[in-house]
Design a protein around this motif. Structure first.
Motif, PDB file in Angstrom:
ATOM      1  N   LYS A   1     -47.068  -6.671  73.174  1.00  0.00           N
ATOM      2  CA  LYS A   1     -46.431  -5.961  72.055  1.00  0.00           C
ATOM      3  C   LYS A   1     -44.929  -6.199  71.978  1.00  0.00           C
ATOM      4  O   LYS A   1     -44.370  -6.380  70.907  1.00  0.00           O
ATOM      5  CB  LYS A   1     -46.677  -4.453  72.174  1.00  0.00           C
ATOM      6  N   ARG A   2     -44.248  -6.151  73.149  1.00  0.00           N
ATOM      7  CA  ARG A   2     -42.789  -6.141  73.139  1.00  0.00           C
ATOM      8  C   ARG A   2     -42.130  -7.249  73.949  1.00  0.00           C
ATOM      9  O   ARG A   2     -40.924  -7.402  73.910  1.00  0.00           O
ATOM     10  CB  ARG A   2     -42.292  -4.790  73.655  1.00  0.00           C
ATOM     11  N   GLY A   3     -42.908  -7.967  74.749  1.00  0.00           N
ATOM     12  CA  GLY A   3     -42.366  -9.099  75.486  1.00  0.00           C
ATOM     13  C   GLY A   3     -41.920  -8.786  76.905  1.00  0.00           C
ATOM     14  O   GLY A   3     -42.166  -7.709  77.445  1.00  0.00           O
ATOM     15  N   VAL A   4     -41.263  -9.789  77.489  1.00  0.00           N
ATOM     16  CA  VAL A   4     -40.750  -9.689  78.852  1.00  0.00           C
ATOM     17  C   VAL A   4     -39.295 -10.151  78.839  1.00  0.00           C
ATOM     18  O   VAL A   4     -38.936 -11.070  78.109  1.00  0.00           O
ATOM     19  CB  VAL A   4     -41.605 -10.521  79.845  1.00  0.00           C
ATOM     20  N   GLY A   5     -38.479  -9.470  79.628  1.00  0.00           N
ATOM     21  CA  GLY A   5     -37.065  -9.809  79.685  1.00  0.00           C
ATOM     22  C   GLY A   5     -36.578  -9.962  81.106  1.00  0.00           C
ATOM     23  O   GLY A   5     -37.147  -9.394  82.036  1.00  0.00           O
ATOM     24  N   GLY A   6     -35.538 -10.734  81.238  1.00  0.00           N
ATOM     25  CA  GLY A   6     -34.948 -10.951  82.556  1.00  0.00           C
ATOM     26  C   GLY A   6     -33.436 -10.966  82.445  1.00  0.00           C
ATOM     27  O   GLY A   6     -32.872 -10.758  81.371  1.00  0.00           O
ATOM     28  N   VAL A   7     -32.809 -11.213  83.562  1.00  0.00           N
ATOM     29  CA  VAL A   7     -31.361 -11.254  83.632  1.00  0.00           C
ATOM     30  C   VAL A   7     -30.958 -12.675  83.974  1.00  0.00           C
ATOM     31  O   VAL A   7     -31.447 -13.240  84.959  1.00  0.00           O
ATOM     32  CB  VAL A   7     -30.833 -10.274  84.713  1.00  0.00           C
ATOM     33  N   ASN A   8     -30.101 -13.259  83.163  1.00  0.00           N
ATOM     34  CA  ASN A   8     -29.630 -14.604  83.432  1.00  0.00           C
ATOM     35  C   ASN A   8     -28.252 -14.497  84.078  1.00  0.00           C
ATOM     36  O   ASN A   8     -27.244 -14.307  83.402  1.00  0.00           O
ATOM     37  CB  ASN A   8     -29.568 -15.424  82.141  1.00  0.00           C
ATOM     38  N   CYS A   9     -28.262 -14.564  85.414  1.00  0.00           N
ATOM     39  CA  CYS A   9     -27.016 -14.427  86.171  1.00  0.00           C
ATOM     40  C   CYS A   9     -27.138 -15.222  87.466  1.00  0.00           C
ATOM     41  O   CYS A   9     -28.183 -15.795  87.748  1.00  0.00           O
ATOM     42  CB  CYS A   9     -26.738 -12.954  86.476  1.00  0.00           C
TER      43      CYS A   9
END
Length: 194
Positions: free
Chosen positions: A67-75
């Motif tokens: 429904k809303r996806g997956v997110g991560g941190v680019n660092c």
């Protein structure tokens, strides 16, 4: 290698501009149209990968990811302390990855030291979207190696059902690794006694 194709769910990452954008895996995903970069204060309602989360990503997260996806941190791993992880997305949707090995050239073979592309692909695979995981890894020469290196673990986690099941799989595999390491040390000890 894998064929470059669109991913079926939203893939996002908060960009902290700590890495060389020419070599960075997250930046490459954005350039290839496989992910969207978010500003640090930008909202996101999907599953968020965070090293500080208590719950593991699992197949139970599939519905939210669809429904809303997956997110991560680019660092950068070296500057992780400068990232306000708790303020990104909804804390109740923060997830941690279980034990996996990096296949990228910088941290090859190191546990938990995956880059952004590897982490997002792992989350998709574990949740039950292995084709999307392959698509995220397609732009990278080492992409197929990440899945080969972690094949047994990824399949076990994907079959675990929920976060508790993933944690149990992870503990079982850790026990097996320790047992193998113990046998190896025992054999070395026997050989040196001869």
């Amino acid at each position: 290698g894998f064929k470059l194709r669109a991913v079926s769910v939203p893939v996002c990452m908060w960009e902290f501009n700590q890495n060389d954008a020419k070599r960075d895996s997250g930046s490459k995903l954005v350039r290839c149209g496989l992910a969207k970069a978010l500003k640090p204060k930008e909202g996101f309602g999907g599953i968020v990968l965070s090293a500080e989360a208590s719950a593991k990503v699992s197949p139970a997260d599939l519905e939210v990811i669809l429904k809303r996806g997956v997110g991560g941190v680019n660092c950068s791993w070296n500057r992780l302390d400068q990232v306000p992880s708790r303020t990104l997305g909804k804390p109740s949707l923060h997830r941690r990855l279980p034990y996996l090995l990096a296949a990228n050239p910088v941290n090859y073979g190191k546990p938990f030291k995956m880059n952004t592309a590897e982490a997002l692909a792992a989350a998709l695979y574990i949740a039950g979207l292995p084709e999307d995981a392959r698509s995220l890894l397609a732009p990278f020469q080492w992409g197929p190696e990440f899945l080969r290196l972690n094949a047994e673990a990824l399949d076990a986690y994907k079959g675990a059902g929920d976060a508790a099941g993933v944690a149990a799989c992870e503990a079982d595999m850790e026990a097996q690794r320790r047992a193998k390491a113990g046998l190896k040390l025992e054999r070395q000890g026997l050989q040196s006694d001869d």
